[in-house]
Design an enzyme around this catalytic site. Sequence first.
Site, PDB file in Angstrom:
ATOM      1  CG  ASP A  78      -7.045  -4.809   0.583  1.00 26.13           C
ATOM      2  OD1 ASP A  78      -7.961  -5.074   1.380  1.00 26.13           O
ATOM      3  OD2 ASP A  78      -7.080  -5.124  -0.614  1.00 26.13           O
ATOM      4  CB  CYS A 119     -11.280   1.596   0.929  1.00 25.99           C
ATOM      5  SG  CYS A 119     -10.378   3.089   1.439  1.00 25.99           S
ATOM      6  CG  ASP A 120      -8.466  -1.399  -1.805  1.00 24.75           C
ATOM      7  OD1 ASP A 120      -8.484  -0.259  -1.318  1.00 24.75           O
ATOM      8  OD2 ASP A 120      -7.461  -1.895  -2.321  1.00 24.75           O
ATOM      9  CE  LYS A 121     -10.550  -6.467  -2.164  1.00 25.27           C
ATOM     10  NZ  LYS A 121      -9.488  -5.462  -1.921  1.00 25.27           N
ATOM     11  CB  CYS A 188      -4.032   4.880  -0.779  1.00 22.97           C
ATOM     12  SG  CYS A 188      -4.067   3.914   0.746  1.00 22.97           S
ATOM     13  CD  GLU A 459      -3.979  -5.789  -2.452  1.00 21.31           C
ATOM     14  OE1 GLU A 459      -4.970  -5.137  -2.792  1.00 21.31           O
ATOM     15  OE2 GLU A 459      -3.037  -5.304  -1.791  1.00 21.31           O
ATOM     16  CB  SER A 486      -1.541  -3.620  -4.283  1.00 22.08           C
ATOM     17  OG  SER A 486      -1.803  -2.250  -4.125  1.00 22.08           O
TER      18      SER A 486
END
Length: 581
Positions: A78, A119-121, A188, A459, A486
């Site tokens: 992202d 991570c995010d997805k 992150c 986002e 985000s």
Amino acid sequence: MELRSQEMRKNAPELDPLRIGTGWKPEDLSKPQVMIESTFGDSHPGSGHLDILVEEVRKGIEEAGGHGARYYCTDICDGESQGTDGINYSLASREMIANMIEIHANATPFDAGVYLASCDKGLPGNLMGLARVDVPAVVVPGGTMNAGPEMLTLEQLGMYSAKYQRGEIDEEKLNWAKCNACPSCGACSFIGTASTMQIMAEALGLALPGSALMPATSPDLLTFAREAGTQAVKLAAMPNMCPSGIVTMDSFENAILVHAAVSGSTNCLLHIPAIAHEFGIEITGDTFDRLHRNARYLLDVRPAGRWPAECFYYAGGVPAIMEEIIGHLHLDVMTVTGKTLGENLEELKKNGFYERCETWLQDFNARYHVSLKKEDIIRPYEKAIGTDGSIAILRGNLAPEGAVIKHTACPKEMFKAVLRARPFDSEEECLDAVLKHKVEKGDAVFIRYEGPKGSGMPEMFYTSEAISSDKELGKSIALITDGRFSGASTGPVIGHCSPEAVDGGPIALVEEGDLIEIDVEERKLNIIGIAGERRTMEEVAAVLEERRKNWKPREPKYKKGVLRLFSEHAASPMKGAYLEY
């Protein structure tokens, strides 16, 4: 009990020679067969190191008498996509990862799976996929990156960028931040979506106790990866240890209470309902709102807190959070250890886990010349940072199905406000207006047509950062969108506004100068005035109905490919935006 892989070998005579041709030894064919599914790839720091962990998993599987096969479906970043149309693919990628895991596992026989992502997805995609596959499974969260010099972490880049565009810092300072914000592999280093979902994997009982959100460079993570491989082989021989036999509504309630305690990402309200849907369990925004009310918020880690995410593990990680809220948890839920949550927590007290974490905390203190104690990172229950969780679901004639706000990251001045509507039909238009000071104190800035069906639900990170980093606007305006934010976002931001604009939701009918009521404590989000004048709710309803008659649906933004599929089939954001076929 005969293993599934051995049953299928009888029916497919080509299977054995094809696997031998892949590098399997003949003696491997009769062993428990474990799929090692990861998002490894050179796409970003959160996945670039996973091949190292995959090899540790393989060693653990081999030591336990099994054989591991590596499968890959890498994820996108992202952060790398921010500010471009690439971010529109982000949420859709979650569905595609889950689809590929389903294909990988069901096309060939496996007795268990180990799933690695950071991570995010990638993490929610793997959790959705393992639920569909439903063979015994262990998740290995890929950990977090280290902080840079001056404890710099990536979520601060939006602030540096906005300051540079406003002329508050020079290019040299911006470049310094760019070169130092990501000093290692891993997710992150703040409690964004990636960190939140790693924590959720453990809180659901699907990752080994204590393994979530460790520093990706820590040797302890290698040990956990190896143990995950060993445990997957053990689970393959145990009855009723598939994910569907472990994860229950009580498991999800535990996870949401942990989410409240860590002030987790609002994107979790997309992912947890979508994961629950794969288990046949209904989780909605109302579930989050109910459990967050009166819940303790304990974690002093960025973006809402002070410290980098690596400190989470040094303070004891998910187990330490759970110990603080233990009176609210379902301790009898099953986990991938084959033991209950309560049994796991007791075992960690005896096996040196917390002492090991303390050693790493002292190393961190020496590195940054600070004197942190565990209690500085994870507050005791009685000394909570907040006592009403971290998110709220707002409803009203602007969001009949709901909208979400992370109130722990919102200035108190915006908890109760009446603002003037300033609608924009894309993030680009809105960001330009914010940066050029065309937005004023007292405005409710709208970004619409950015929901799942509108443009993939990207986002609104740059716009939210531009607002929250502005000393004046950050406490005097609100940003409202049918898109999302985000996990690093802070400030007066309200997302997931449903129904979305492309479906003709009320957000599509807002006009310049309408009066918008925000009341976080009362959970209200309403249009209460037209053209700057207060009206009764009946009068507002009549005006909205008249506007609806004149509203025309937009042409679909995407005519082909993945985003056309996603826009045609995505569920409401408040249901998780999963694909409904």
